[in-house]
Design a protein around this motif. Structure first.
Motif, PDB file in Angstrom:
ATOM      1  N   ALA A 179      36.105  48.403  45.408  1.00  0.00           N
ATOM      2  CA  ALA A 179      36.377  49.678  44.727  1.00  0.00           C
ATOM      3  C   ALA A 179      35.799  50.838  45.524  1.00  0.00           C
ATOM      4  CB  ALA A 179      35.797  49.661  43.318  1.00  0.00           C
ATOM      5  N   PHE A 180      34.609  50.648  46.083  1.00  0.00           N
ATOM      6  CA  PHE A 180      33.971  51.718  46.849  1.00  0.00           C
ATOM      7  C   PHE A 180      34.749  52.027  48.125  1.00  0.00           C
ATOM      8  CE2 PHE A 180      30.594  53.442  49.661  1.00  0.00           C
ATOM      9  CZ  PHE A 180      30.296  54.570  48.910  1.00  0.00           C
ATOM     10  N   GLU A 181      35.278  51.002  48.757  1.00  0.00           N
ATOM     11  CA  GLU A 181      36.091  51.224  49.961  1.00  0.00           C
ATOM     12  C   GLU A 181      37.333  52.055  49.625  1.00  0.00           C
ATOM     13  OE1 GLU A 181      38.284  48.823  53.624  1.00  0.00           O
ATOM     14  OE2 GLU A 181      37.336  47.679  52.014  1.00  0.00           O
TER      15      GLU A 181
ATOM     16  N   TRP B  42      41.062  54.828  33.119  1.00  0.00           N
ATOM     17  CA  TRP B  42      40.709  53.740  32.213  1.00  0.00           C
ATOM     18  C   TRP B  42      39.304  53.183  32.421  1.00  0.00           C
ATOM     19  CZ3 TRP B  42      44.107  55.271  29.207  1.00  0.00           C
ATOM     20  CH2 TRP B  42      45.431  55.461  29.586  1.00  0.00           C
ATOM     21  N   ARG B  43      38.524  53.778  33.301  1.00  0.00           N
ATOM     22  CA  ARG B  43      37.124  53.357  33.458  1.00  0.00           C
ATOM     23  C   ARG B  43      36.254  54.240  32.562  1.00  0.00           C
ATOM     24  NH1 ARG B  43      35.311  50.713  38.576  1.00  0.00           N
ATOM     25  NH2 ARG B  43      37.175  50.161  39.741  1.00  0.00           N
ATOM     26  N   THR B  44      35.216  53.669  32.030  1.00  0.00           N
ATOM     27  CA  THR B  44      34.250  54.476  31.300  1.00  0.00           C
ATOM     28  C   THR B  44      33.443  55.278  32.329  1.00  0.00           C
ATOM     29  OG1 THR B  44      32.500  52.816  31.417  1.00  0.00           O
ATOM     30  CG2 THR B  44      34.034  52.688  29.522  1.00  0.00           C
ATOM     31  N   ASP B  45      32.671  56.238  31.870  1.00  0.00           N
ATOM     32  CA  ASP B  45      31.813  56.992  32.795  1.00  0.00           C
ATOM     33  C   ASP B  45      30.851  56.060  33.522  1.00  0.00           C
ATOM     34  OD1 ASP B  45      33.047  59.374  32.159  1.00  0.00           O
ATOM     35  OD2 ASP B  45      31.491  60.018  30.749  1.00  0.00           O
TER      36      ASP B  45
ATOM     37  N   ALA C 242      32.739  54.110  36.170  1.00  0.00           N
ATOM     38  CA  ALA C 242      33.069  54.984  37.299  1.00  0.00           C
ATOM     39  C   ALA C 242      31.845  55.222  38.169  1.00  0.00           C
ATOM     40  CB  ALA C 242      33.631  56.306  36.785  1.00  0.00           C
ATOM     41  N   ALA C 243      30.706  55.422  37.546  1.00  0.00           N
ATOM     42  CA  ALA C 243      29.474  55.648  38.298  1.00  0.00           C
ATOM     43  C   ALA C 243      29.050  54.403  39.075  1.00  0.00           C
ATOM     44  CB  ALA C 243      28.359  56.083  37.349  1.00  0.00           C
ATOM     45  N   ALA C 244      29.436  53.241  38.599  1.00  0.00           N
ATOM     46  CA  ALA C 244      29.043  51.981  39.241  1.00  0.00           C
ATOM     47  C   ALA C 244      29.992  51.556  40.360  1.00  0.00           C
ATOM     48  CB  ALA C 244      28.959  50.875  38.185  1.00  0.00           C
ATOM     49  N   MET C 245      31.006  52.356  40.651  1.00  0.00           N
ATOM     50  CA  MET C 245      31.965  51.972  41.696  1.00  0.00           C
ATOM     51  C   MET C 245      31.303  51.760  43.052  1.00  0.00           C
ATOM     52  SD  MET C 245      35.364  54.143  40.634  1.00  0.00           S
ATOM     53  CE  MET C 245      36.065  54.077  42.234  1.00  0.00           C
ATOM     54  N   ALA C 246      30.222  52.467  43.304  1.00  0.00           N
ATOM     55  CA  ALA C 246      29.523  52.326  44.583  1.00  0.00           C
ATOM     56  C   ALA C 246      28.946  50.930  44.759  1.00  0.00           C
ATOM     57  CB  ALA C 246      28.416  53.370  44.695  1.00  0.00           C
ATOM     58  N   GLU C 247      28.774  50.228  43.663  1.00  0.00           N
ATOM     59  CA  GLU C 247      28.204  48.872  43.712  1.00  0.00           C
ATOM     60  C   GLU C 247      29.271  47.789  43.849  1.00  0.00           C
ATOM     61  OE1 GLU C 247      25.869  48.790  40.145  1.00  0.00           O
ATOM     62  OE2 GLU C 247      24.855  50.648  40.728  1.00  0.00           O
TER      63      GLU C 247
END
Length: 114
Positions: free
Chosen positions: A67-69, A52-55, A58-63
């Motif tokens: 979510a990144f953990e 359910w995340r847009t691309d 999903a790419a911004a998860m590192a920020e």
């Protein structure tokens, strides 16, 4: 395509997983079938993070620290089960990776290198 002599050195992880399983007497549960099922479950948990995340999201998860953990944890779980499965099945991951990269290079040559 020239493939490096060593792509992945999983020996430390393999040794740690063998010790972890032995200390808990889990070797009897670490059958190829059980490990594959566990791996599939972990891949599902990883996929759930992207569902359910847009691309762009999903790419911004590192920020996003939380979510990144979770992303790191699920990728680690997938990697650990995959390496354990390879070990139990007697697959030399470095050899398998080198072989597959060579086959892919022949099957999908870079433009201008056919």
């Amino acid at each position: 395509m020239t493939v490096p002599a060593v792509l992945l050195d999983a020996r430390g992880l393999i040794a740690a997983q063998r010790q972890f399983a032995a200390e808990r007497d889990w070797q009897r549960f670490h059958t190829p079938r059980n490990l594959m099922l566990a791996l599939t479950g972990e891949v599902g948990e990883l996929a759930e993070l992207f569902q359910w995340r847009t691309d762009a999201e999903a790419a911004a998860m590192a920020e996003e620290p939380q979510a990144f953990e979770r992303l790191q944890e699920e990728i680690a779980d997938v990697m650990m089960y995959l390496v354990r499965l390879a070990d139990v099945c007697g697959v030399d991951l470095d050899h398998a990776l080198q072989d597959k990269l060579q086959k892919n290079a022949l099957k999908y040559p870079a433009p201008g290198r056919e």
